[in-house]
Write an enzyme that holds these catalytic residues in place. Structure first.
Site, PDB file in Angstrom:
ATOM      1  N   ASP A   1       0.874  -1.171   0.000  1.00  0.00           N
ATOM      2  CA  ASP A   1       0.000   0.000   0.000  1.00  0.00           C
ATOM      3  C   ASP A   1       0.910   1.219   0.000  1.00  0.00           C
ATOM      4  OD1 ASP A   1      -2.556   1.374   0.286  1.00  0.00           O
ATOM      5  OD2 ASP A   1      -1.830   1.943   2.261  1.00  0.00           O
ATOM      6  N   SER A   2       0.325   2.380  -0.270  1.00  0.00           N
ATOM      7  CA  SER A   2       1.124   3.606  -0.222  1.00  0.00           C
ATOM      8  C   SER A   2       1.522   3.935   1.220  1.00  0.00           C
ATOM      9  CB  SER A   2       0.321   4.752  -0.825  1.00  0.00           C
ATOM     10  OG  SER A   2      -0.910   4.854  -0.148  1.00  0.00           O
TER      11      SER A   2
ATOM     12  N   TYR B   1      -0.149   8.615  -2.586  1.00  0.00           N
ATOM     13  CA  TYR B   1      -0.185   8.311  -4.021  1.00  0.00           C
ATOM     14  C   TYR B   1      -1.353   9.068  -4.668  1.00  0.00           C
ATOM     15  CZ  TYR B   1       3.026   4.220  -3.819  1.00  0.00           C
ATOM     16  OH  TYR B   1       4.109   3.369  -3.684  1.00  0.00           O
ATOM     17  N   GLY B   2      -2.355   9.316  -3.872  1.00  0.00           N
ATOM     18  CA  GLY B   2      -3.594   9.914  -4.391  1.00  0.00           C
ATOM     19  C   GLY B   2      -3.431  11.308  -4.960  1.00  0.00           C
TER      20      GLY B   2
ATOM     21  N   CYS C   1      -3.577  -0.897  -2.312  1.00  0.00           N
ATOM     22  CA  CYS C   1      -3.836   0.525  -2.546  1.00  0.00           C
ATOM     23  C   CYS C   1      -4.777   0.702  -3.746  1.00  0.00           C
ATOM     24  CB  CYS C   1      -2.500   1.208  -2.819  1.00  0.00           C
ATOM     25  SG  CYS C   1      -2.638   2.947  -3.191  1.00  0.00           S
ATOM     26  N   ASN C   2      -5.871   1.411  -3.512  1.00  0.00           N
ATOM     27  CA  ASN C   2      -6.844   1.628  -4.598  1.00  0.00           C
ATOM     28  C   ASN C   2      -6.262   2.500  -5.702  1.00  0.00           C
ATOM     29  OD1 ASN C   2      -9.933   0.893  -3.594  1.00  0.00           O
ATOM     30  ND2 ASN C   2      -8.457   1.187  -1.961  1.00  0.00           N
ATOM     31  N   THR C   3      -5.445   3.476  -5.318  1.00  0.00           N
ATOM     32  CA  THR C   3      -4.849   4.359  -6.325  1.00  0.00           C
ATOM     33  C   THR C   3      -3.913   3.543  -7.211  1.00  0.00           C
ATOM     34  OG1 THR C   3      -4.966   6.127  -4.675  1.00  0.00           O
ATOM     35  CG2 THR C   3      -3.611   6.546  -6.605  1.00  0.00           C
TER      36      THR C   3
ATOM     37  N   GLU D   1      -4.569   9.784   9.011  1.00  0.00           N
ATOM     38  CA  GLU D   1      -3.159   9.592   9.407  1.00  0.00           C
ATOM     39  C   GLU D   1      -2.866  10.331  10.718  1.00  0.00           C
ATOM     40  OE1 GLU D   1      -0.211   8.385   7.440  1.00  0.00           O
ATOM     41  OE2 GLU D   1      -1.609   7.249   6.204  1.00  0.00           O
TER      42      GLU D   1
ATOM     43  N   CYS E   1     -10.846   3.363  -0.925  1.00  0.00           N
ATOM     44  CA  CYS E   1      -9.546   3.846  -0.459  1.00  0.00           C
ATOM     45  C   CYS E   1      -9.214   3.015   0.777  1.00  0.00           C
ATOM     46  CB  CYS E   1      -9.617   5.331  -0.101  1.00  0.00           C
ATOM     47  SG  CYS E   1      -8.116   5.954   0.677  1.00  0.00           S
ATOM     48  N   THR E   2      -7.965   2.577   0.859  1.00  0.00           N
ATOM     49  CA  THR E   2      -7.588   1.674   1.947  1.00  0.00           C
ATOM     50  C   THR E   2      -7.862   2.251   3.343  1.00  0.00           C
ATOM     51  OG1 THR E   2      -5.365   2.563   1.680  1.00  0.00           O
ATOM     52  CG2 THR E   2      -5.797   0.359   0.770  1.00  0.00           C
ATOM     53  N   HIS E   3      -7.779   3.581   3.458  1.00  0.00           N
ATOM     54  CA  HIS E   3      -7.939   4.190   4.778  1.00  0.00           C
ATOM     55  C   HIS E   3      -9.391   4.235   5.259  1.00  0.00           C
ATOM     56  CE1 HIS E   3      -3.911   5.583   3.935  1.00  0.00           C
ATOM     57  NE2 HIS E   3      -3.829   6.230   5.083  1.00  0.00           N
TER      58      HIS E   3
END
Ligand code: DGL
Length: 275
Positions: free
Chosen positions: A8-9, A40-41, A71-73, A166, A199-201
């Protein structure tokens, strides 16, 4: 022991790893978070492709049996580049399982002539790539039942959310207000729909989306990804061994910026860690 690489990013892929660990036992996971290059987004497609291939190369050296681009991006912009580099090791992205899960969530909602929106909540790079819109279009075109309905795909970039998460502000008023602001135009237009957390978050703030989108179904793509891997040829739909422990080796390109709450999650995992 089957070895699965996952990148992932940053820390967001932990949401995918957590879902995997619930479903697959006796697996050796190698997690790589590219925290030195987060987000990355906000990057260009070529930057995302270059960084994603570099992450995959690190995991290829670990001799993994399969790679998950959590990571979706990266999945939206770099899946083919990563697959080409990893060949013949299977590479799983997150777009397809997310789209499938969102379409399954439509079950029971389809009624008459109603328009049911599919709202993709993601980073700006993901929404710009239109990977989700194209994947939805393709699936809907080939599904006779869905062809009868109207399912507009709405893409909402939510650029401010990753920094707030974050920061650990998962239940902070500012986070709730920001989520409400992003979904407001869609909620004003539609009283119901399916919102895909692309999105992973975002699984960490699932409840904030539920609160902001009453009457909508919220789909967690981390669960969908884990489920698709369990059902893949690699595992044939079965948990490898119910009693076995998982092993996880964590690495971050910049360990100093791993947020405290993510460290707590890592240290509280109920399985053995190799750091
Ligand atoms: N991991 C990214 C994603 O799922 C979110 C964080 C970033 O922008 O790098 O799209």
């Amino acid at each position: 022991m089957v070895k699965i690489g996952i990148f992932d990013s940053g820390i967001g892929g932990i949401t995918v790893l957590t879902e995997l660990c619930k479903r697959l036992k006796g697996v050796s996971y190698f997690y790589l978070g590219d925290t030195a290059h987060l987000p990355y987004g906000a990057k260009s497609p070529s930057q995302v492709q270059k960084l994603s291939v570099e992450c995959a190369q690190v995991l290829k050296k670990k001799k993994v049996d399969a790679l998950i681009v959590a990571c979706n991006t990266a999945s939206s912009l770099a899946l083919e580049a990563v697959r080409a580099m990893m060949h013949p090791i299977p590479v799983f992205g997150v777009v397809h399982p997310g789209v499938q899960a969102a379409l399954s969530a439509l079950e029971g909602m389809k009624s008459g002539d109603f328009e049911i929106p599919l709202l993709v909540l993601a980073t700006r790079a993901t929404t710009r790539s239109q990977a989700y819109a194209l994947a939805f279009e393709k699936e809907i075109r080939f599904c006779p039942q869905l062809k009868l309905g109207r399912f507009p795909v709405l893409e909402q970039p939510c650029s401010v959310l990753v920094p707030l998460i974050e920061e650990g502000w998962i239940d902070h008023p500012v986070l709730h207000q920001t989520v409400a602001e992003y979904v407001r135009p869609h909620l004003m237009r539609y009283s119901t729909g399916v919102a895909l957390l692309a999105c992973t978050h975002y699984p960490w703030i699932h409840s904030a989306f539920e609160k902001a989108l009453p009457g909508w179904r919220i789909v967690n793509s981390a669960q969908a990804v884990a489920q698709s891997l369990v059902q893949s040829d690699l595992f044939g739909g079965s948990i490898v061994s119910e009693n076995d422990q998982n092993q996880i080796e964590w690495s971050f390109t910049d360990p100093d910026v791993v947020p405290e709450f993510a460290k707590q999650i890592i240290y509280n995992q109920p399985f053995s860690l190799c750091l």
